[in-house]
Design a protein around this motif. Structure first.
Motif, mmCIF file in Angstrom:
data_model
loop_
_atom_site.group_PDB
_atom_site.id
_atom_site.type_symbol
_atom_site.label_atom_id
_atom_site.label_comp_id
_atom_site.label_asym_id
_atom_site.label_seq_id
_atom_site.Cartn_x
_atom_site.Cartn_y
_atom_site.Cartn_z
ATOM 1 N N LEU A 36 2.756 8.331 -13.122
ATOM 2 C CA LEU A 36 2.117 8.773 -11.882
ATOM 3 C C LEU A 36 2.748 8.104 -10.674
ATOM 4 N N ILE A 37 3.076 6.819 -10.793
ATOM 5 C CA ILE A 37 3.743 6.123 -9.683
ATOM 6 C C ILE A 37 5.109 6.750 -9.414
ATOM 7 N N TRP A 38 5.846 7.094 -10.463
ATOM 8 C CA TRP A 38 7.126 7.782 -10.291
ATOM 9 C C TRP A 38 6.921 9.129 -9.608
ATOM 10 N N MET A 39 5.880 9.862 -9.973
ATOM 11 C CA MET A 39 5.603 11.150 -9.335
ATOM 12 C C MET A 39 5.475 10.995 -7.829
ATOM 13 N N ILE A 40 4.714 9.983 -7.416
ATOM 14 C CA ILE A 40 4.483 9.786 -5.983
ATOM 15 C C ILE A 40 5.790 9.442 -5.279
ATOM 16 N N GLY A 41 6.547 8.519 -5.856
ATOM 17 C CA GLY A 41 7.747 8.058 -5.191
ATOM 18 C C GLY A 41 8.936 8.978 -5.335
ATOM 19 N N GLY A 42 9.014 9.714 -6.447
ATOM 20 C CA GLY A 42 10.206 10.505 -6.719
ATOM 21 C C GLY A 42 10.089 11.985 -6.456
ATOM 22 N N PHE A 43 8.887 12.462 -6.079
ATOM 23 C CA PHE A 43 8.688 13.906 -5.935
ATOM 24 C C PHE A 43 9.628 14.508 -4.891
ATOM 25 N N ASP A 92 -5.568 15.593 0.491
ATOM 26 C CA ASP A 92 -4.178 16.025 0.392
ATOM 27 C C ASP A 92 -3.675 15.804 -1.034
ATOM 28 N N TYR A 93 -2.570 16.484 -1.357
ATOM 29 C CA TYR A 93 -2.073 16.414 -2.727
ATOM 30 C C TYR A 93 -1.560 15.020 -3.088
ATOM 31 N N GLY A 94 -0.908 14.336 -2.143
ATOM 32 C CA GLY A 94 -0.460 12.978 -2.421
ATOM 33 C C GLY A 94 -1.619 12.054 -2.720
ATOM 34 N N ILE A 95 -2.680 12.177 -1.941
ATOM 35 C CA ILE A 95 -3.880 11.365 -2.178
ATOM 36 C C ILE A 95 -4.471 11.684 -3.549
ATOM 37 N N LEU A 96 -4.394 12.948 -3.964
ATOM 38 C CA LEU A 96 -4.944 13.324 -5.269
ATOM 39 C C LEU A 96 -4.197 12.616 -6.410
ATOM 40 N N ILE A 97 -2.892 12.447 -6.265
ATOM 41 C CA ILE A 97 -2.153 11.715 -7.313
ATOM 42 C C ILE A 97 -2.614 10.262 -7.338
ATOM 43 N N VAL A 98 -2.849 9.690 -6.159
ATOM 44 C CA VAL A 98 -3.374 8.321 -6.102
ATOM 45 C C VAL A 98 -4.750 8.255 -6.759
ATOM 46 N N ILE A 99 -5.582 9.268 -6.507
ATOM 47 C CA ILE A 99 -6.920 9.295 -7.118
ATOM 48 C C ILE A 99 -6.806 9.387 -8.635
ATOM 49 N N ILE A 100 -5.883 10.237 -9.119
ATOM 50 C CA ILE A 100 -5.679 10.332 -10.572
ATOM 51 C C ILE A 100 -5.277 8.973 -11.138
ATOM 52 N N SER A 101 -4.370 8.284 -10.437
ATOM 53 C CA SER A 101 -3.959 6.957 -10.921
ATOM 54 C C SER A 101 -5.138 5.990 -10.907
ATOM 55 N N GLU A 114 3.899 14.787 2.427
ATOM 56 C CA GLU A 114 2.963 15.887 2.200
ATOM 57 C C GLU A 114 3.446 17.191 2.820
ATOM 58 N N ASP A 115 4.062 17.082 4.009
ATOM 59 C CA ASP A 115 4.481 18.297 4.719
ATOM 60 C C ASP A 115 5.511 19.104 3.940
ATOM 61 N N LEU A 116 6.186 18.464 2.986
ATOM 62 C CA LEU A 116 7.163 19.176 2.158
ATOM 63 C C LEU A 116 6.528 20.365 1.440
ATOM 64 N N LEU A 117 5.229 20.277 1.166
ATOM 65 C CA LEU A 117 4.528 21.310 0.416
ATOM 66 C C LEU A 117 4.102 22.486 1.289
ATOM 67 N N TYR A 118 4.318 22.391 2.597
ATOM 68 C CA TYR A 118 3.865 23.445 3.503
ATOM 69 C C TYR A 118 5.036 24.171 4.167
ATOM 70 N N LEU A 119 6.237 23.968 3.630
ATOM 71 C CA LEU A 119 7.407 24.666 4.170
ATOM 72 C C LEU A 119 7.511 26.091 3.657
ATOM 73 N N LYS A 136 -4.081 22.167 7.855
ATOM 74 C CA LYS A 136 -4.393 22.415 6.449
ATOM 75 C C LYS A 136 -5.895 22.580 6.232
ATOM 76 N N PHE A 137 -6.241 23.602 5.459
ATOM 77 C CA PHE A 137 -7.640 23.864 5.125
ATOM 78 C C PHE A 137 -7.688 24.307 3.669
ATOM 79 N N LYS A 138 -8.312 23.507 2.814
ATOM 80 C CA LYS A 138 -8.239 23.749 1.378
ATOM 81 C C LYS A 138 -9.584 24.219 0.838
ATOM 82 N N GLY A 139 -9.504 25.143 -0.110
ATOM 83 C CA GLY A 139 -10.685 25.652 -0.788
ATOM 84 C C GLY A 139 -10.753 25.133 -2.204
#
Length: 954
Positions: A286-293, A378-387, A425-430, A453-456
């Motif tokens: 999970l740490i690699w996911m955050i840093g290497g994505f 945000d999606y990055g925060i969600l990975i932190v929450i999973i960790s 995070e902005d990489l995901l909104y291109l 950003k507005f998420k459902g």
């Protein structure tokens, strides 16, 4: 020999486990497709499918040991249910929409229907794996669950790809279900034939005793399973943002999750891993996911740009990208249950309890992600929450170890730090098309401003700003600029060809730009939108949709288009399908023959159905859509929005511009199009290109697009390049003035020149504009005069719609071209009142006065142009020419000497000659005239001057 037979028997049984796994996940995919076609793809339906399977499988695994002797019957029942489900889908559709009004109650009814239909097969599928593990334990003692779990999930992983990329595309959904059901039947037959003896070898529960696991380990498993569910859903969303919102993105993620379970089980068995080690590995991943994505996403874009025309390599690249990003977490999540299983004799009961806990926790994780985490973080925060959740699981698993607790705390802290430093995070909104190459990614990053950003529950909606322009973004797909004319035009065009303005239906509300136009023009408009996140934020786009939420003539309906069209009893004069491109897999259903037949039932007998196509669909995609539409409707016409974006207008009756002035006569809509976009509303119908869209099909051997065989969806998944040159050539060859006149003449003040004038407004200098220019000019002897008159008419309306300097300037230009010099001067003067420094306006006023032979005023304005634009390259020549015409030869010569230094032309040299001749320098005048003729030997005035000054040719 006995050992050889035993090994062969064990290998055969492993093949049965693999086949059962192959079938189990297949039903989840196939039932989701069938129910999605029946009820729709709304979130609650998909959620109910997942929850039904998770809870049903959990219950099945918990009670599996009670059905030890009936594994063959369970496998047979799974197959029989699948066969009945596929066979009775038409009957089920009739039952749901004719006899059971519960489905018409909306999402709650759909949820209940799905649960009722899926609980039994899910229970049976859940019961099979623990019994298979128990049987395997009788054949080969040891860590048999890990082995069975690996085989089962390997089969499931292979299935996801085989179903998505092979079986459905080869056979269709119903036949694929029959095929999978047949495999279940074969497994049942082989079990009863060759492994009947295992039925009698049920473990003696009294002798084995009650299976007990350390309570803290069970808590750790439950917490990790919650994290696993959140992780799986998150990876689907990340894949959509990078790869696009396609079924193949989902299939690749699901396949990798299942492959992770299979490989994790195998590694656990091989290295005797415990749950603490597995959870530690998970945190590292999970740490690699955050840093290497970000780096992996850039690598994907770089590689994609080199293999964009090779579908197989693209699939391999996407799978490899997912392995790099999520491989280690997927592997370790998959290993959690095998890491807890000991070599107990009662494997069916032991594994069943753990699978039950894991399935129930997965269901809770899904609910947590969908209803709480995804809408808020945000999606990055969600990975932190999973960790953080995994760290909590590790703490419970290692509560008696200070080192384990310390590892969990340090790992979570490191995840927070890496997120703050490296996550983008902005990489995901291109938009996923930004990852088509390294150059595209760099360009989009440079132009990107920021996302709102507005998420459902499962969707992410954003107003994404790039180059100062707001764009509509949904689940990785950027569909349009919100302030562009395209979407409002769809509503306007469609209304022009509808028979009446009583009732309209818009499928795919989106930003509301299309439905807002029909909402103004029609007595009532129903607008259907599947995405709750979009509806919740519709008010944010009110400047682009005329505040549609507060329009009393519009009813906004939160529903899936298929479900609404099936369940409503309303009929409409106009139905517009403006959902996302069929590249978005669920949208492809709205181009199926089944959906079109449903839609016809909702249309009045003379009603009009309008949908759209664009270049992203490719040659075969366009052919499939056109062929399917023409198979359902007797008449289909095609009109343009822009040069790569077309509307298809379909009806049972011939296509006519019944309401050609509906927009022009509306007090708000008419001025809106003219003022904001420069679109003359009474010319809208002239956007028609052909009434014979069915003739545009290139490859008639392509299959129709149906719900059972969604050929368009398959084609979209194979498509890795834009363009449809062959289609464009066919369309240009079908452009016929007489054909369009037949559709427009009765409702318009027909003028073929308007075909060209309208195309120039919307398409500028496109191939279709050039084709209309050729066709219209060939038909009209006085083409230029009529064309100039049409442009004057256009710019008069354009200037009247909004007081802007550029509009008055353009109107003046065409009045001047039309010889209306007085009116042109007035229009240019209006432009100068609004913008005293507007470039070339004084110049054009001077030209008008010169043509009127009012030379003093012409000279004054040419000189005024130089004060506005000192670098003007034409003003010195025009000043010199006017001075010569006024008889001021010396002053004229000075100006023309300046002009010749700026730009040598035949006219400059001729008027220098005239100035020299007028001042008496005849030899120098001859030299100037000769210079003019060297540039243009056919210059009539220079030839005449030479004949006058050198009559003998000397």
């Amino acid at each position: 020999m006995a050992d050889s037979r035993s090994s062969l028997r064990n290998l055969g049984f492993a093949a049965l486990v693999l086949s059962s796994g192959f079938c189990g996940i297949s039903y989840e995919i196939l039932y989701a497709r069938i129910l999605g076609d029946l009820i729709g793809d709304q979130f609650v339906v998909n959620a109910s499918i997942l929850l039904s399977f998770l809870s049903g499988i959990g219950l099945g695994t918990y009670f599996a040991h009670r059905f030890w002797a009936h594994l063959w019957l369970i496998e047979g029942a799974i197959g029989l249910y699948g066969m009945l489900f596929a066979s009775c889908s038409v009957l089920l559709d009739r039952l749901l929409y004719t006899y059971l009004p519960i489905v018409e109650t909306g999402l709650a009814g759909a949820l209940l229907i799905c649960i009722i239909l899926l609980l039994l097969p899910a229970f049976l599928i859940g019961a099979s794996l623990p019994i298979f593990a128990g049987y395997l334990g009788r054949l080969s003692p040891g860590l048999v669950f890990a082995r069975a779990y690996a085989f089962y999930n390997l089969g499931a992983a292979i299935t996801v790809l085989a179903i998505e990329y092979g079986l459905i595309r080869l056979l269709g959904i119903r036949a694929a279900t029959y095929c999978i059901a047949g495999v279940n039947g074969l497994v049942a037959l082989l079990l009863i034939t060759f492994f009947a003896g295992l039925r009698a070898e049920k473990p003696d529960e009294k002798r084995v005793g009650e299976v007990r696991f350390p309570p803290l380990h069970l808590i750790a498993l439950a917490i990790a399973s919650v994290a696993s569910a959140v992780f799986q859903l998150l990876m689907i969303k990340l894949a959509e943002c990078i790869f696009g919102p396609f079924r193949e993105s989902f299939a690749l993620v699901l396949s990798l999750i299942l492959l992770g379970i299979a490989c994790g089980s195998a590694l656990t068995r091989l290295f005797r891993l415990n749950i603490a080690v597995v959870l530690m590995a998970n945190l590292a991943g999970l740490i690699w996911m955050i840093g290497g994505f970000g780096a992996v996403a850039e690598l994907y874009a770089t590689c994609f740009g080199h293999i964009a025309d090779r579908p197989f390599l693209i699939g391999a690249l996407k799978l490899g990208t997912l392995v790099l990003v999520m491989g280690l977490p997927a592997l370790s999540f998959g290993a959690t249950i095998p890491a807890l299983i000991s070599a107990q004799m009662n494997t069916a009961k032991e594994s069943g309890k753990l699978l039950f806990i894991s399935s129930m926790a997965n269901a809770c994780g899904f609910l947590l992600m969908a209803f709480y985490l995804h809408p808020r973080f945000d999606y990055g925060i969600l990975i932190v929450i999973i960790s953080g959740i995994v760290s909590a699981a590790l703490i419970f698993a290692q509560l008696n170890s200070i080192y384990g607790i310390a590892f969990a705390v340090v790992a979570f802290s490191l995840a927070v730090f890496v997120h703050q430093k490296y996550w983008e995070e902005d990489l995901l909104y291109l938009g996923y098309t930004s990852f088509d190459s390294a150059e595209d990614l760099k360009q989009e990053r440079d132009q990107f401003d920021f996302p709102e950003k507005f998420k459902g529950h499962r969707s992410v909606f954003s107003i994404t700003w790039a180059r100062g322009v707001p764009h509509f973004f949904i689940n990785g797909y950027i569909s349009m600029a919100l302030n562009a004319e395209f979407e409002p035009l769809v509503g306007a065009y469609a209304s022009v060809f509808a028979p009446r303005s009583d009732r309209a239906l818009v499928l795919g509300l989106g930003s509301g730009a299309t439905a807002s136009i029909t909402g103004m023009l029609y007595e009532h408009t129903d607008a259907v939108e599947i995405n709750g996140a979009v509806l919740e934020n519709l008010y944010r786009m009110k400047e682009y949709n005329f505040d549609i939420e507060n329009n009393p003539k519009v009813t906004i309906i939160h529903d899936d288009a298929i479900h609404y069209v099936k369940s409503t009893r309303e009929t409409y004069s106009l139905i517009i399908n403006t959902v996302t491109t069929p590249l978005y897999f669920s949208s492809a259903k709205l181009y199926t023959e089944d959906f079109l037949e449903m839609t016809k039932r909702r249309l009045s007998p003379d009603g009009v159905y309008v949908t759209w196509i664009d270049s992203r669909a490719g040659e075969n995609g366009i052919d499939i859509m056109l062929k399917t539409l023409s198979h359902s409707f007797d008449h289909c016409a095609i009109a343009y929005i822009r040069s790569s974006y077309f509307l298809l207008i379909c009806s049972r009756e011939p296509i006519q511009a019944h309401q050609a002035r509906i927009v022009a006569d509306h007090p708000v809509a008419g001025p809106f199009f003219m003022d904001k976009f420069g679109i003359k509303p009474d010319w809208l119908s002239y956007g028609l290109l052909s009434t014979r869209a069915a003739d545009l099909v290139g490859n008639r051997d392509l299959p129709l697009n149906t719900l059972d065989y969604p050929s368009l969806e398959f084609e979209m998944s194979r498509l890795h390049g834009r363009g449809y040159a062959a289609f464009q050539r066919r369309l240009m060859n079908r452009m016929d003035i007489t054909d369009v006149e037949d559709a427009l003449a009765s409702g318009t003040n027909w003028n073929p020149v308007y075909l060209l004038a309208q195309a120039e407004v919307l398409l500028e200098e496109s191939r279709y504009t050039r084709q209309w220019r050729r066709l219209v000019s060939d038909q009209l002897e006085d083409f230029q005069a009529q064309y100039d008159a049409a442009k004057v008419e256009y710019y008069e309306a354009f200037a009247a719609a909004g007081n802007h300097a550029d509009r008055h300037h353009k109107l003046g230009f065409y009045l001047m071209r039309n010889g209306q010099y007085g009116e042109a001067i007035d229009s240019f003067r209006e432009a100068l009142v609004l913008n005293p420094g507007y470039n070339n306006t004084y110049f054009n006023i001077g030209a008008c006065y010169e043509y009127k032979e009012e030379y003093a005023l012409a000279l004054e304005n040419f000189r005024a142009e130089l004060s506005v634009d000192p670098g003007d390259r034409d003003a010195p020549f025009r000043i010199g020419r006017v001075l010569v015409k006024m008889g001021s030869f010396e002053d004229g010569l000075k100006a023309l000497d300046d002009a010749v230094r700026i730009r040598e032309t035949a006219d400059v040299h001729f008027y220098r000659g005239a100035a020299l001749e007028g001042s008496g320098s005849l030899d120098d005048a001859v030299l100037a005239y000769e210079a003019a003729l060297r540039i243009d030997r056919d210059h009539v005035e220079a030839i005449a001057a030479m004949a006058r000054l050198r009559p003998d040719g000397g």
